[in-house]
Design a protein around this motif. Sequence first.
Motif, PDB file in Angstrom:
ATOM      1  N   GLY A  36     -33.335 -19.968 -49.209  1.00 36.22           N
ATOM      2  CA  GLY A  36     -32.067 -19.510 -48.624  1.00 36.22           C
ATOM      3  C   GLY A  36     -31.476 -20.370 -47.531  1.00 36.22           C
ATOM      4  N   ASP A  37     -32.061 -21.566 -47.320  1.00 36.43           N
ATOM      5  CA  ASP A  37     -31.574 -22.390 -46.205  1.00 36.43           C
ATOM      6  C   ASP A  37     -30.690 -23.563 -46.649  1.00 36.43           C
ATOM      7  N   HIS A  38     -30.341 -23.611 -47.911  1.00 36.03           N
ATOM      8  CA  HIS A  38     -29.637 -24.804 -48.410  1.00 36.03           C
ATOM      9  C   HIS A  38     -28.306 -25.050 -47.696  1.00 36.03           C
ATOM     10  N   VAL A  39     -27.529 -23.992 -47.491  1.00 34.79           N
ATOM     11  CA  VAL A  39     -26.239 -24.183 -46.794  1.00 34.79           C
ATOM     12  C   VAL A  39     -26.482 -24.623 -45.349  1.00 34.79           C
ATOM     13  N   ILE A  40     -27.495 -24.060 -44.722  1.00 27.39           N
ATOM     14  CA  ILE A  40     -27.817 -24.447 -43.333  1.00 27.39           C
ATOM     15  C   ILE A  40     -28.126 -25.946 -43.285  1.00 27.39           C
ATOM     16  N   ASN A  41     -28.922 -26.405 -44.245  1.00 28.36           N
ATOM     17  CA  ASN A  41     -29.286 -27.831 -44.290  1.00 28.36           C
ATOM     18  C   ASN A  41     -28.066 -28.714 -44.517  1.00 28.36           C
ATOM     19  N   ILE A  42     -27.263 -28.357 -45.513  1.00 29.12           N
ATOM     20  CA  ILE A  42     -26.085 -29.167 -45.853  1.00 29.12           C
ATOM     21  C   ILE A  42     -25.091 -29.139 -44.680  1.00 29.12           C
ATOM     22  N   ARG A  43     -24.925 -27.965 -44.105  1.00 30.71           N
ATOM     23  CA  ARG A  43     -23.983 -27.828 -42.984  1.00 30.71           C
ATOM     24  C   ARG A  43     -24.403 -28.696 -41.808  1.00 30.71           C
ATOM     25  N   ARG A  44     -25.700 -28.742 -41.545  1.00 30.25           N
ATOM     26  CA  ARG A  44     -26.175 -29.565 -40.427  1.00 30.25           C
ATOM     27  C   ARG A  44     -25.806 -31.030 -40.668  1.00 30.25           C
ATOM     28  N   GLY A  45     -26.082 -31.499 -41.878  1.00 29.75           N
ATOM     29  CA  GLY A  45     -25.755 -32.896 -42.210  1.00 29.75           C
ATOM     30  C   GLY A  45     -24.268 -33.154 -42.124  1.00 29.75           C
ATOM     31  N   LEU A  46     -23.489 -32.280 -42.718  1.00 31.10           N
ATOM     32  CA  LEU A  46     -22.033 -32.476 -42.710  1.00 31.10           C
ATOM     33  C   LEU A  46     -21.478 -32.409 -41.293  1.00 31.10           C
ATOM     34  N   GLY A  47     -22.073 -31.560 -40.452  1.00 33.32           N
ATOM     35  CA  GLY A  47     -21.631 -31.457 -39.065  1.00 33.32           C
ATOM     36  C   GLY A  47     -21.754 -32.798 -38.348  1.00 33.32           C
ATOM     37  N   PHE A  48     -22.900 -33.456 -38.547  1.00 31.38           N
ATOM     38  CA  PHE A  48     -23.089 -34.776 -37.932  1.00 31.38           C
ATOM     39  C   PHE A  48     -22.129 -35.799 -38.537  1.00 31.38           C
ATOM     40  N   LEU A  49     -21.911 -35.705 -39.852  1.00 30.78           N
ATOM     41  CA  LEU A  49     -20.995 -36.651 -40.499  1.00 30.78           C
ATOM     42  C   LEU A  49     -19.565 -36.444 -40.000  1.00 30.78           C
ATOM     43  N   VAL A  50     -19.172 -35.191 -39.789  1.00 28.48           N
ATOM     44  CA  VAL A  50     -17.830 -34.908 -39.260  1.00 28.48           C
ATOM     45  C   VAL A  50     -17.694 -35.554 -37.875  1.00 28.48           C
ATOM     46  N   GLU A  51     -18.729 -35.370 -37.046  1.00 29.33           N
ATOM     47  CA  GLU A  51     -18.711 -35.967 -35.701  1.00 29.33           C
ATOM     48  C   GLU A  51     -18.576 -37.489 -35.756  1.00 29.33           C
ATOM     49  N   GLN A  52     -19.222 -38.101 -36.747  1.00 29.33           N
ATOM     50  CA  GLN A  52     -19.216 -39.573 -36.851  1.00 29.33           C
ATOM     51  C   GLN A  52     -18.088 -40.088 -37.730  1.00 29.33           C
ATOM     52  N   SER A  53     -17.237 -39.189 -38.211  1.00 27.72           N
ATOM     53  CA  SER A  53     -16.343 -39.598 -39.306  1.00 27.72           C
ATOM     54  C   SER A  53     -15.309 -40.648 -38.897  1.00 27.72           C
ATOM     55  N   MET A  68     -23.901 -43.157 -43.389  1.00 30.21           N
ATOM     56  CA  MET A  68     -23.934 -41.756 -43.824  1.00 30.21           C
ATOM     57  C   MET A  68     -25.326 -41.373 -44.320  1.00 30.21           C
ATOM     58  N   GLY A  69     -25.936 -42.274 -45.078  1.00 24.92           N
ATOM     59  CA  GLY A  69     -27.271 -42.010 -45.611  1.00 24.92           C
ATOM     60  C   GLY A  69     -28.309 -41.862 -44.518  1.00 24.92           C
ATOM     61  N   MET A  70     -28.242 -42.745 -43.525  1.00 27.40           N
ATOM     62  CA  MET A  70     -29.210 -42.676 -42.429  1.00 27.40           C
ATOM     63  C   MET A  70     -29.039 -41.368 -41.661  1.00 27.40           C
ATOM     64  N   THR A  71     -27.805 -40.952 -41.480  1.00 27.75           N
ATOM     65  CA  THR A  71     -27.548 -39.687 -40.779  1.00 27.75           C
ATOM     66  C   THR A  71     -28.115 -38.513 -41.576  1.00 27.75           C
ATOM     67  N   CYS A  72     -27.872 -38.502 -42.876  1.00 23.92           N
ATOM     68  CA  CYS A  72     -28.392 -37.406 -43.712  1.00 23.92           C
ATOM     69  C   CYS A  72     -29.917 -37.375 -43.665  1.00 23.92           C
ATOM     70  N   MET A  73     -30.539 -38.559 -43.759  1.00 25.29           N
ATOM     71  CA  MET A  73     -32.003 -38.617 -43.751  1.00 25.29           C
ATOM     72  C   MET A  73     -32.583 -38.066 -42.472  1.00 25.29           C
ATOM     73  N   SER A  74     -31.944 -38.441 -41.347  1.00 17.85           N
ATOM     74  CA  SER A  74     -32.548 -38.052 -40.076  1.00 17.85           C
ATOM     75  C   SER A  74     -32.134 -36.653 -39.619  1.00 17.85           C
ATOM     76  N   LYS A  75     -31.004 -36.143 -40.095  1.00 19.89           N
ATOM     77  CA  LYS A  75     -30.504 -34.883 -39.534  1.00 19.89           C
ATOM     78  C   LYS A  75     -30.625 -33.664 -40.443  1.00 19.89           C
ATOM     79  N   ILE A  76     -30.654 -33.865 -41.763  1.00 16.24           N
ATOM     80  CA  ILE A  76     -30.740 -32.699 -42.654  1.00 16.24           C
ATOM     81  C   ILE A  76     -32.208 -32.368 -42.872  1.00 16.24           C
ATOM     82  N   GLY A  77     -32.545 -31.109 -42.829  1.00 16.64           N
ATOM     83  CA  GLY A  77     -33.924 -30.725 -43.128  1.00 16.64           C
ATOM     84  C   GLY A  77     -34.096 -30.495 -44.618  1.00 16.64           C
ATOM     85  N   GLY A  78     -35.245 -29.984 -44.996  1.00  9.50           N
ATOM     86  CA  GLY A  78     -35.476 -29.582 -46.383  1.00  9.50           C
ATOM     87  C   GLY A  78     -35.606 -30.749 -47.335  1.00  9.50           C
ATOM     88  N   ALA A  79     -35.810 -30.394 -48.584  1.00  9.69           N
ATOM     89  CA  ALA A  79     -35.939 -31.411 -49.627  1.00  9.69           C
ATOM     90  C   ALA A  79     -34.652 -32.208 -49.741  1.00  9.69           C
TER      91      ALA A  79
END
Length: 210
Positions: A36-53, A68-79
Motif C-alpha cells: 500500500g505504499d506505492h503512491v507514497i514512494n512515487i510521490r516522494r520521488g516526484l516531490g524531489f523532481l518537482v523541486e529540482q525541475s 532525475m535517475g540519481m534523485t529517484c534512486m536516492s529518494k524513493i523507497g521500495g522496490a
Amino acid sequence: MQITSDMLAEFIKVSSDTIEKHDTEVTELDKTLGDGDHVINIRRGLGFLVEQSDEISQLEWADALKKMGMTCMSKIGGASGSLIGTFFVAMGKDATGKEMNPVTFAAAYNAAVEAMKARGKSDAGEKTMLDTLIPVANYLVENSATLDQAALLAGVKETAIKGMESTKAMHATKGRSSFLGERSVGHIDAGARSTQLMICAIVEAIEAKL
Ligand code: ADP
Ligand code: MG
C-alpha cells in the motif's frame, strides 16, 4: 514538433498531478497486491523532481535524465526507487552525445527498459510496471522512424493502456505481489497503472503543443 529538455519541468508536473488525481485508486491496487505504499514512494520521488525541475530543465537531455535517475534512486523507497532510478540513468547514458528525435528517443527508452529488466531480474508477463514499459518500448522501436508524431503519440497511449490492463490476468512472479501466488490474478498491478498514468499524462502534454 521538437521535444526539448526544457519541457521536462512540465512533464514532471503533469506526472505528479496525475498521481495525485489517482492516489486512492493506485493505493488500493498496491494494498491489494502489496503493502500500500506505492503512491507514497512515487510521490516522494516526484516531490524531489518537482523541486529540482527548474535545474533539470536547464540541462541537456542526457544530463537531465541522469540527474532525475540519481534523485529517484536516492529518494524513493521500495522496490520502485532503484528500478525507476536505473531506468532514467540508463536512458541518460544512451542519450549521451545524441540529438533527441523520435528514433533516438525510442533507442534510449528501450535501453532504459533493458536496464530495468536487468536490475529487477524481471521480464514481460511477471505483473509489474514492465508490462506497461516493455510494450511501449517495442512499439516505439518499431514505429518511431515511420509514423508521424500525432499517430506515434496516440499509439503510445493505446499501448500503455493495453499493457497496464494485461497485468490483471497475470500471475505475479516478482515483487511483493508474488507472495500471493495465484491469488494475485484478477487485479491490476499498481506499478503498471502508475507508469501508464504518467506516460499518458506526458503524451497528452505533448499533444497539447502539436
Ligand atoms: P514495494 O514493492 O517495495 O512496496 P512499491 O510499492 O513502490 O515498492 O512498488 C511496487 C511496484 O514495483 C509493483 O507494483 C511492481 O510494478 C514493481 N516491481 C516490483 N518488483 C519488480 C521487479 N523485480 N521488476 C520490475 N518491477 C517491479
Ligand atoms: Mg508497495
